[in-house]
Design a protein around this motif. Structure first.
Motif, PDB file in Angstrom:
ATOM      1  N   ASP A  11       0.892  -1.087   0.029  1.00 19.83           N
ATOM      2  CA  ASP A  11       0.041   0.053   0.102  1.00 19.83           C
ATOM      3  C   ASP A  11       0.907   1.212  -0.040  1.00 19.83           C
ATOM      4  N   ARG A  12       1.930   1.207   0.843  1.00 16.57           N
ATOM      5  CA  ARG A  12       2.696   2.376   0.760  1.00 16.57           C
ATOM      6  C   ARG A  12       3.509   2.887  -0.525  1.00 16.57           C
ATOM      7  N   ARG A  13       3.863   1.561  -1.079  1.00 14.93           N
ATOM      8  CA  ARG A  13       4.785   1.780  -2.514  1.00 14.93           C
ATOM      9  C   ARG A  13       3.481   2.319  -3.442  1.00 14.93           C
ATOM     10  N   ILE A  14       2.409   1.928  -3.453  1.00 11.92           N
ATOM     11  CA  ILE A  14       1.431   2.452  -4.251  1.00 11.92           C
ATOM     12  C   ILE A  14       1.184   3.921  -3.912  1.00 11.92           C
ATOM     13  N   LEU A  15       1.088   4.277  -2.599  1.00  9.63           N
ATOM     14  CA  LEU A  15       0.912   5.736  -2.537  1.00  9.63           C
ATOM     15  C   LEU A  15       1.799   6.477  -3.000  1.00  9.63           C
ATOM     16  N   GLN A  28       1.628   0.461 -15.597  1.00  8.48           N
ATOM     17  CA  GLN A  28       2.916   1.072 -15.118  1.00  8.48           C
ATOM     18  C   GLN A  28       2.941   1.182 -13.663  1.00  8.48           C
ATOM     19  N   LEU A  29       1.933   1.323 -12.853  1.00 12.94           N
ATOM     20  CA  LEU A  29       1.803   1.202 -11.257  1.00 12.94           C
ATOM     21  C   LEU A  29       2.134  -0.169 -11.024  1.00 12.94           C
ATOM     22  N   ALA A  30       1.555  -1.126 -11.710  1.00 16.48           N
ATOM     23  CA  ALA A  30       1.931  -2.655 -11.271  1.00 16.48           C
ATOM     24  C   ALA A  30       3.282  -2.701 -11.220  1.00 16.48           C
ATOM     25  N   ALA A  31       3.794  -2.320 -12.333  1.00 13.53           N
ATOM     26  CA  ALA A  31       5.456  -2.888 -12.750  1.00 13.53           C
ATOM     27  C   ALA A  31       6.360  -2.297 -11.513  1.00 13.53           C
ATOM     28  N   GLU A  32       5.941  -0.879 -11.261  1.00 14.85           N
ATOM     29  CA  GLU A  32       6.740  -0.152 -10.213  1.00 14.85           C
ATOM     30  C   GLU A  32       6.598  -0.854  -8.848  1.00 14.85           C
ATOM     31  N   VAL A  33       5.362  -1.320  -8.510  1.00 24.01           N
ATOM     32  CA  VAL A  33       5.044  -1.836  -7.282  1.00 24.01           C
ATOM     33  C   VAL A  33       5.267  -3.487  -7.243  1.00 24.01           C
ATOM     34  N   LEU A  35       3.284  -5.829  -8.564  1.00 19.45           N
ATOM     35  CA  LEU A  35       2.040  -6.597  -8.409  1.00 19.45           C
ATOM     36  C   LEU A  35       1.589  -6.915  -9.979  1.00 19.45           C
ATOM     37  N   SER A  36       0.484  -7.433 -10.144  1.00 19.76           N
ATOM     38  CA  SER A  36      -0.211  -7.561 -11.365  1.00 19.76           C
ATOM     39  C   SER A  36      -1.011  -6.301 -11.622  1.00 19.76           C
ATOM     40  N   ALA A  37      -1.444  -6.011 -12.841  1.00 18.30           N
ATOM     41  CA  ALA A  37      -2.304  -4.815 -12.757  1.00 18.30           C
ATOM     42  C   ALA A  37      -3.682  -4.988 -12.237  1.00 18.30           C
ATOM     43  N   SER A  38      -4.185  -6.391 -12.340  1.00 17.73           N
ATOM     44  CA  SER A  38      -5.593  -6.494 -11.666  1.00 17.73           C
ATOM     45  C   SER A  38      -5.496  -6.330  -9.955  1.00 17.73           C
ATOM     46  N   ALA A  39      -4.204  -6.882  -9.572  1.00 19.80           N
ATOM     47  CA  ALA A  39      -4.109  -6.940  -8.089  1.00 19.80           C
ATOM     48  C   ALA A  39      -3.932  -5.362  -7.735  1.00 19.80           C
ATOM     49  N   THR A  40      -2.983  -4.560  -8.565  1.00 19.84           N
ATOM     50  CA  THR A  40      -2.960  -3.304  -8.092  1.00 19.84           C
ATOM     51  C   THR A  40      -4.217  -2.385  -8.471  1.00 19.84           C
ATOM     52  N   LEU A  41      -5.084  -2.616  -9.347  1.00 19.29           N
ATOM     53  CA  LEU A  41      -6.296  -1.982  -9.610  1.00 19.29           C
ATOM     54  C   LEU A  41      -7.210  -2.192  -8.184  1.00 19.29           C
ATOM     55  N   ARG A  42      -7.095  -3.399  -7.673  1.00 17.29           N
ATOM     56  CA  ARG A  42      -7.981  -3.717  -6.551  1.00 17.29           C
ATOM     57  C   ARG A  42      -7.436  -3.012  -5.210  1.00 17.29           C
ATOM     58  N   ARG A  43      -6.161  -2.887  -5.315  1.00 12.41           N
ATOM     59  CA  ARG A  43      -5.563  -2.380  -3.865  1.00 12.41           C
ATOM     60  C   ARG A  43      -5.677  -0.735  -4.058  1.00 12.41           C
ATOM     61  N   VAL A  44      -5.592  -0.130  -5.373  1.00  8.84           N
ATOM     62  CA  VAL A  44      -5.774   1.307  -5.360  1.00  8.84           C
ATOM     63  C   VAL A  44      -7.408   1.640  -5.095  1.00  8.84           C
TER      64      VAL A  44
END
Length: 160
Positions: A11-15, A28-33, A35-44
């Motif tokens: 969560d902190r990496r995403i923020l 892009q966000l998923a690659a940086e943190v 995670l998969s794009a779908s997991a990143t979308l759920r987290r956001v």
């Protein structure tokens, strides 16, 4: 005061990533943190729902849009007003919401009650704001101003 939100390392990496580039795609966000794009979308989406992300905004340098003067104004309120219904703090807090020149208002401890960050075009605009708006308000007893000469550090990111 709102409860503190429990955040894990992802969560902190995403923020941090979104504060650096709020327009990043989920890929892009998923690659940086990592995670998969779908997991990143759920987290956001979850971070938005629980209030860890309050919104998204463009950063606009005031000087680039004709607002070349920034002032910090310490405001002291009168202890009583003629209004029997509302106290000076309530009246001031309501009024400051409508003043476009005020981009930040915080309540303080100490000698003064509030600190305003005000952006205006020039000294004439500042003078009009002080005389016709701020000091004309019935709750305001006194104010003291400091002008920004140079910005040394300006960030909008929260250190998560």
């Amino acid at each position: 005061m709102d409860a503190v939100i429990d955040l894990d390392a992802v969560d902190r990496r995403i923020l941090r990533a979104l504060q650096t580039n709020g327009r990043a795609t989920y890929d892009q966000l998923a690659a940086e943190v990592q995670l998969s794009a779908s997991a990143t979308l759920r987290r956001v989406k979850r971070l938005e729902e629980i209030g860890a992300i309050a919104g998204y905004a463009a950063v606009v340098p005031p000087e680039r849009v004709g607002l070349g003067l920034t002032a910090y104004i310490n405001v002291r309120l009168a202890k009583h007003t003629d209004s029997p219904r509302r106290n000076p703090r309530e009246l001031f807090r309501a009024a400051v919401q409508a003043w476009p020149e005020v981009v930040e208002c915080v309540a303080l401890t100490g000698e003064m009650d509030y600190l305003l960050r005000v952006v205006v075009q020039d000294m004439a605009h500042y003078s009009r704001f002080i005389m016709e708006t701020l000091l004309a308000h019935p709750s305001v007893q006194d104010c003291k101003t400091s002008f920004v000469m140079e910005r040394i550090k300006t960030v909008s990111a929260t250190p998560v």
